[in-house]
Scaffold this active site. Structure first.
Site, mmCIF file in Angstrom:
data_model
loop_
_atom_site.group_PDB
_atom_site.id
_atom_site.type_symbol
_atom_site.label_atom_id
_atom_site.label_comp_id
_atom_site.label_asym_id
_atom_site.label_seq_id
_atom_site.Cartn_x
_atom_site.Cartn_y
_atom_site.Cartn_z
ATOM 1 N N GLU A 151 0.778 -1.233 0.000
ATOM 2 C CA GLU A 151 0.000 0.000 0.000
ATOM 3 C C GLU A 151 0.814 1.292 0.000
ATOM 4 O OE1 GLU A 151 -3.367 0.116 -0.316
ATOM 5 O OE2 GLU A 151 -3.181 -2.053 -0.606
ATOM 6 N N SER A 426 -45.191 -23.887 46.012
ATOM 7 C CA SER A 426 -44.844 -24.016 47.435
ATOM 8 C C SER A 426 -43.444 -23.521 47.775
ATOM 9 C CB SER A 426 -44.981 -25.474 47.870
ATOM 10 O OG SER A 426 -46.345 -25.856 47.875
#
EC number: 2.4.99.28
Length: 785
Positions: A151, A426
């Site tokens: 690049e 319960s």
């Protein structure tokens, strides 16, 4: 006088050529049009004042003369403007523009969720893509060289921009040519991606390129080259949803960036130009050509010898689908990710967009061993059951509130049953016992277990189960609805005291979808009597948390997933170990007495004592499906001093009977207790066996009475004779040689007082009466026959 006969000369009228004839002027005024202009007078001839002839200046032989002096001056001025104006503009822009400091530019990146041992649970991938920032020294030098070869080969020596690229941009945007083209430096590419955008054509593209030029130049003067390269390698796109070199390394080679070799680094560098089309899985030949070009470039810049270059072999990559799957959280971990994300947003008071830019490493409280035990237990006991059957499991450390195991379902993107509002049956009786102890009623307090009728509604126990008149500790063990309904009525504020005790322990006062819990009107009003039998909705998470408070002798710790948070820069943002979130909600004596009453229940519930004789305290719960007589939900919640676990089993919609693979009803003492025991045994394997604290006295009793004793005068009615000793016989069936399984509830044979003596037990071991939420008259009670 006689006429003058002298000759007189007649002179022609003198006319001003610049004045129109009066008649014409008047006519024009009347017509409203401008007056006509007279024709210009003919110029004098070359020779003097007579009319010009054919050879005069007005003839065709006249030449137009150019003043070259002024042309030269104008051209010089134009050139100066064309040169100086951009320079002046550039200089002004350079002075005005602010370049952020390295690290100030926030880009979306992945946050990683870890278990307590550092293993990965999930990854929070932002919509903008997969990115994990790394430091420049984590990136091998040969990988950096490959990127520069691809690049920007003179990256470390250029001023941050390319004049040739900029001039080409001007040409292409003003005169056409397919938009802005290559030639950008690494610095310019970073500025484009991070700061100025990617508009590519027309005047907008030219302005973008000019901004890029100014910022790149100034950035090169203010940032080090290593800082620019690091930022660039963390933001650039490599394909496969991977932004940055670290994510790309995982996406293509499934390895950390630190382990990339020369060939792999060159391939990643080759992808930057056209990441999607140069993927080896898409265009292997194009990828190989570009890869070779990058390697040759590395030789050209002196980063690679020719011999090493010749030795390189094109590297294999993992399939693209594998890379995609790596970013997807699956199974129960997806629900953990969801809860961790929500907790982070609340913890830091931020939105998801901000969260997605932090690159966080989140260490959770999840214990891999406990999590595996919970998942394996659910998988084992739900195998072969109704496909609509679901389960949820939450385990919490009572000493910290840290969530050790979390199972809300098997679908990462599905409904989370651990966060669902569900009636608890319960298992809620425990909070009635808390309230009673807070009001001085000890565990030895005697209460009638016979059937009762309230407002025309009959309340009973399953199969006529009862203990005559027995202690509230014994009634809790047997899960007798009638006894605890009477106990709730004895409380100073009845059901409101039960709700308050539950909230104190850790049952949430609200959660998504339920604005006010334990409220009959849903607006924060008081509950009615059904609260003692678990009529109202609570979450599995809340039940594990509330029981954890009892395990911690009444000290509440807010349940949490997040243990530690570190950002991408290594800064510790949060550390739960330095937070003190403990709060005494319930008196220690009360909590320890409740624990004492709950200790026999796991063994009583079809033999679910923990492995190795480890002490536990637990309570089952079952909820009836409307008025059908079938069951809808089943629970088992219990704890040791170091772990509290809540288990729920039900169905997807809660509208069909809850039965096992053999068609039998499921109670809390069945599948939920199986899952609970397997989870607890697996999570606690290899840890020290701990005992519960010895309770102190409340109402004349310190823990469960070991021998018959008369209660204090203020504690209630006189007691019945003590309970006889019993032998429990568990019916079994041999399913294979040497292997038996229990069938049905256990049977007891009294060995003390003769059958029928006062206080003798009747049918102990039977499951608790299922609670029918919303029954008319007495919510939570079975409907009238």
């Amino acid at each position: 006088m006689p006429p003058d006969d002298r000759l007189t000369a007649v002179l022609p009228p003198v006319r001003d050529g610049d004045i129109a004839p009066p008649i014409d002027v008047v006519r024009a005024a009347l017509e409203g049009s401008p007056p006509p202009k007279p024709p210009p007078p003919p110029p004098p001839g070359r020779g003097g004042g007579g009319p010009s002839g054919p050879g005069g200046p007005s003839g065709p032989g006249r030449q137009f003369r150019i003043n070259w002096k002024w042309v030269r001056r104008g051209s010089a001025i134009a050139v100066a403007v064309m040169v100086l104006l951009p320079l002046i503009t550039f200089g002004m822009a350079y002075m005005i523009v602010d370049v952020p400091e390295p690290g100030d530019i926030r880009t979306p990146q992945v946050s990683t969720i870890l278990a307590s041992d550092g293993s990965e649970i999930a990854r929070i991938v932002p919509p903008e893509g997969n990115r994990v920032d790394v430091k420049i020294d984590q990136i091998p030098v040969h990988v950096r060289d490959a990127v520069m070869a691809a690049e920007d080969r003179d990256f470390y020596s250029n001023p941050g921009f390319s004049w040739t690229g900029f001039l080409r941009a001007i040409k292409n945007n003003l005169f056409g040519g397919g938009g802005l083209q290559g030639g950008s430096t690494i610095t310019q590419q970073y500025v484009k991606n991070a700061l100025v955008g990617d508009e590519r054509s027309g005047i907008g593209g030219l302005i973008r390129k000019a901004k890029e030029l100014v910022i790149s130049t100034k950035m090169s003067g203010e940032w080090s080259k290593d800082a620019v390269l690091q930022a660039y390698l963390n933001i650039i796109y490599f394909g496969r949803g991977a932004y940055g070199i670290s994510a790309a390394s995982k996406a293509y080679f499934d390895k950390p960036v630190e382990q990339l070799d020369v060939a792999e680094g060159a391939l990643l560098a080759a992808l930057i130009q056209r990441p999607s089309t140069l993927d080896p899985a898409v265009d292997p030949e194009g990828a190989a050509d570009r890869w070779n070009w990058v390697l040759d470039g590395m030789v050209d810049i002196g980063a690679l010898s020719q011999a090493d270059r010749d030795a390189q072999v094109f590297p294999p990559t993992v399939p693209p689908d594998y890379a995609f799957q790596q970013n997807q959280t699956t199974g129960p971990n997806g629900l953990i990710e969801r809860q961790v994300t929500n907790e982070l947003l609340d913890l830091f008071d931020i939105n998801e967009q901000t969260l997605n830019t932090e690159g966080l490493q989140i260490t959770t409280t999840i214990d891999p061993k406990a999590q595996e035990a919970a998942v394996d237990a659910v998988d084992k006991y739900l195998e072969g059951q109704d496909p609509d059957m679901r389960a949820a499991v939450v385990s919490i450390d009572p000493r910290t509130g840290g969530i050790k195991a979390y199972y809300g379902g098997s679908d990462a993107n599905g409904f989370d049953f651990a966060q669902a509002g569900l009636p608890t049956g319960s298992s809620f009786k425990v909070f009635a016992l808390v309230a009673a102890l807070q009001q001085g009623i000890g565990l030895g307090y005697q209460i009638d277990s016979g059937p009762l009728e309230v407002n025309g509604i009959k309340i009973g126990n399953v199969e006529g189960e009862g203990c005559g008149t027995c202690s509230i500790a014994e009634a809790l063990k047997r899960s007798l609805n009638t006894s605890y309904y009477r106990l709730m009525l004895k409380l100073e504020n009845g059901p409101a005291d039960v709700a308050e005790a539950a909230h104190d322990a850790g049952v949430a006062e609200s959660f998504p979808g339920v604005e006010h819990t334990l409220s009959e009107d849903g607006k924060g009003g008081p509950p009615n009597n059904g609260v003692v039998l678990g009529q109202y909705q609570s979450r599995v998470l809340d039940m594990a948390s509330a029981y954890a408070t009892l395990a911690a002798s009444g000290v509440y710790h807010k349940p949490h997933f997040v243990e530690k948070v570190v950002n991408s820069s290594g800064q510790v943002l949060f550390d739960a170990s330095k937070e003190d979130n403990g709060e005494e909600r319930i008196d220690k004596a009360v909590a320890d007495n409740v624990t004492s009453a709950m200790q026999p229940i796991a063994g009583w519930s079809r033999g679910h004592n923990l492995a190795g004789g480890r002490p536990s305290a637990a309570k089952t719960g079952t909820v009836q499906l409307g008025d059908t007589g079938d069951n809808r939900d089943a629970w088992m919640v219990g704890y040791t001093p170091s772990l509290s676990t809540a288990v729920w089993v039900g169905t997807t919609e809660g509208v069909k009977p809850l039965v096992n693979k053999w068609g039998s009803p499921i109670y809390g003492s069945g599948l939920p207790s199986d899952i609970w025991k397997a989870t607890m045994d697996g999570a606690l394997e290899g840890t020290d066996v701990e005992s519960f604290p010895k309770p102190t006295e409340i109402g004349g009793y310190a823990g469960v009475p070991q021998a018959p004793a008369a209660p204090p005068p203020s504690a209630g009615p006189p007691t019945d004779p003590g309970q006889p000793s019993v032998t429990v016989i568990q019916p079994t069936i041999e399913v294979a040689p040497g292997i038996t399984i229990p069938i049905g509830p256990p049977t007891t044979v009294p060995v003390g007082p003769p059958p029928g003596a006062p206080g003798a037990p009747v049918g102990p071991g039977a499951p608790e009466v299922p609670v029918a939420p919303g029954a008319p008259g007495v919510p939570g009670a079975p409907p009238p026959p």
